[in-house]
Design a protein around this motif. Structure first.
Motif, PDB file in Angstrom:
ATOM      1  N   GLU A  11      94.767  33.744  -2.378  1.00 30.81           N
ATOM      2  CA  GLU A  11      94.914  33.209  -3.728  1.00 30.81           C
ATOM      3  C   GLU A  11      95.256  31.719  -3.714  1.00 30.81           C
ATOM      4  O   GLU A  11      96.084  31.266  -2.927  1.00 30.81           O
ATOM      5  N   LYS A  12      94.586  30.977  -4.605  1.00 28.62           N
ATOM      6  CA  LYS A  12      94.863  29.562  -4.816  1.00 28.62           C
ATOM      7  C   LYS A  12      95.411  29.399  -6.229  1.00 28.62           C
ATOM      8  O   LYS A  12      94.719  29.680  -7.203  1.00 28.62           O
ATOM      9  N   PHE A  13      96.667  28.955  -6.335  1.00 27.70           N
ATOM     10  CA  PHE A  13      97.321  28.909  -7.644  1.00 27.70           C
ATOM     11  C   PHE A  13      96.669  27.882  -8.569  1.00 27.70           C
ATOM     12  O   PHE A  13      96.376  28.174  -9.724  1.00 27.70           O
ATOM     13  N   ASN A  14      96.463  26.668  -8.073  1.00 29.07           N
ATOM     14  CA  ASN A  14      95.840  25.611  -8.880  1.00 29.07           C
ATOM     15  C   ASN A  14      94.521  25.202  -8.232  1.00 29.07           C
ATOM     16  O   ASN A  14      94.507  24.432  -7.282  1.00 29.07           O
ATOM     17  N   MET A  15      93.443  25.748  -8.745  1.00 33.64           N
ATOM     18  CA  MET A  15      92.131  25.491  -8.165  1.00 33.64           C
ATOM     19  C   MET A  15      91.534  24.252  -8.830  1.00 33.64           C
ATOM     20  O   MET A  15      90.760  24.333  -9.786  1.00 33.64           O
ATOM     21  N   ASP A  16      91.908  23.077  -8.314  1.00 31.95           N
ATOM     22  CA  ASP A  16      91.456  21.822  -8.912  1.00 31.95           C
ATOM     23  C   ASP A  16      89.986  21.544  -8.630  1.00 31.95           C
ATOM     24  O   ASP A  16      89.291  20.991  -9.472  1.00 31.95           O
ATOM     25  N   ASP A  17      89.526  21.899  -7.455  1.00 28.94           N
ATOM     26  CA  ASP A  17      88.136  21.639  -7.076  1.00 28.94           C
ATOM     27  C   ASP A  17      87.374  22.957  -6.986  1.00 28.94           C
ATOM     28  O   ASP A  17      87.305  23.592  -5.932  1.00 28.94           O
ATOM     29  N   LYS A  18      86.806  23.359  -8.112  1.00 24.68           N
ATOM     30  CA  LYS A  18      86.096  24.640  -8.167  1.00 24.68           C
ATOM     31  C   LYS A  18      84.829  24.622  -7.319  1.00 24.68           C
ATOM     32  O   LYS A  18      84.431  25.642  -6.764  1.00 24.68           O
ATOM     33  N   ARG A  19      84.182  23.458  -7.201  1.00 27.28           N
ATOM     34  CA  ARG A  19      82.957  23.379  -6.400  1.00 27.28           C
ATOM     35  C   ARG A  19      83.249  23.705  -4.939  1.00 27.28           C
ATOM     36  O   ARG A  19      82.457  24.389  -4.281  1.00 27.28           O
ATOM     37  N   PHE A  20      84.386  23.249  -4.438  1.00 27.06           N
ATOM     38  CA  PHE A  20      84.764  23.508  -3.050  1.00 27.06           C
ATOM     39  C   PHE A  20      84.950  25.003  -2.804  1.00 27.06           C
ATOM     40  O   PHE A  20      84.434  25.556  -1.827  1.00 27.06           O
ATOM     41  N   TYR A  21      85.649  25.692  -3.713  1.00 21.41           N
ATOM     42  CA  TYR A  21      85.919  27.116  -3.509  1.00 21.41           C
ATOM     43  C   TYR A  21      84.687  27.978  -3.779  1.00 21.41           C
ATOM     44  O   TYR A  21      84.525  29.033  -3.170  1.00 21.41           O
ATOM     45  N   ARG A  22      83.819  27.516  -4.670  1.00 17.70           N
ATOM     46  CA  ARG A  22      82.556  28.245  -4.837  1.00 17.70           C
ATOM     47  C   ARG A  22      81.706  28.110  -3.579  1.00 17.70           C
ATOM     48  O   ARG A  22      81.050  29.063  -3.165  1.00 17.70           O
ATOM     49  N   PHE A  23      81.742  26.938  -2.965  1.00 16.51           N
ATOM     50  CA  PHE A  23      81.025  26.734  -1.703  1.00 16.51           C
ATOM     51  C   PHE A  23      81.523  27.707  -0.644  1.00 16.51           C
ATOM     52  O   PHE A  23      80.728  28.315   0.079  1.00 16.51           O
ATOM     53  N   LEU A  24      82.846  27.875  -0.545  1.00 26.60           N
ATOM     54  CA  LEU A  24      83.411  28.805   0.438  1.00 26.60           C
ATOM     55  C   LEU A  24      82.986  30.235   0.146  1.00 26.60           C
ATOM     56  O   LEU A  24      82.726  31.021   1.058  1.00 26.60           O
TER      57      LEU A  24
END
Length: 203
Positions: A170-183
């Protein structure tokens, strides 16, 4: 993928930028039973080519089993701040010796955190040609499930790959959504093109 622009993609060097799930539901194969497989990638051209290639084939073989393709369609999963591993996350402890990280053997969670973040940033920066970085951990909450050892056969040789499964990342504050969608699209850790490190978002 034969006779497409991705014919040799799986065997090429460097990051492959795709992963895939286990076949589910998990059970013995029975005639007439429908099984599912999810393949993910941040490369839309790769997914389009794969879908079109599959649509042109009514039957294919999985090992010695003759399978009938029922449906093939692209979809975009919803991104949330919580993830669960679909397949084990694999990290090298020493890649020169082909030695995999084991939480059971080392009990060094800080190594896991650092290596996982470093690998994720390298893939992301290589894909987008960036120099992206951030402070802190890749995830803020980890809920461990178990460690597994998976036998993989490649070029008539058997390899033992060690990885970990997680009930919650879990990431509490997902500031960079593009990065986590990439993952989510390409997978966490190493050996993604062998199906390891695939994650799904949890609502």
């Amino acid at each position: 993928m034969n006779e497409t622009g991705y014919s040799n993609y799986h065997d090429s060097g460097g990051f492959k930028y795709f992963s895939y799930s286990n076949i589910f539901p998990v059970s013995d194969f029975k005639k007439g039973e429908i099984k599912n497989l999810i393949i993910s990638s941040p490369k839309p051209g790769f997914i389009r080519t794969l879908v079109n290639s599959l649509k042109s084939k009514e039957h294919f073989y999985l090992g010695k089993l003759r399978m009938k393709r029922v449906n093939s369609k692209p979809f975009k999963p919803t991104l949330t701040s919580r993830f669960i591993t679909s397949t084990p996350i694999v990290l090298y402890d020493d890649n020169r010796k082909n030695h995999y990280y084991s939480l059971k053997n080392t009990n060094d969670f800080s190594f896991f955190l650092d290596r996982l973040k470093d690998n994720s940033l390298k893939k992301y920066n290589a894909y987008y040609d960036l120099n992206y970085h951030f402070d802190g951990n890749l995830f803020d909450r980890f809920e461990y499930d178990r460690e597994v050892a998976v036998r993989v056969k490649k070029a008539d040789k058997m390899f033992l790959i060690i990885g970990t499964l997680w009930k919650n990342l879990e990431k509490f504050n997902m500031d960079d959504k593009r990065f986590y969608r990439f993952l989510m699209d390409c997978g966490l850790g190493e050996k993604n093109s062998l199906g390891f490190g695939m994650i799904n978002s949890v609502g």
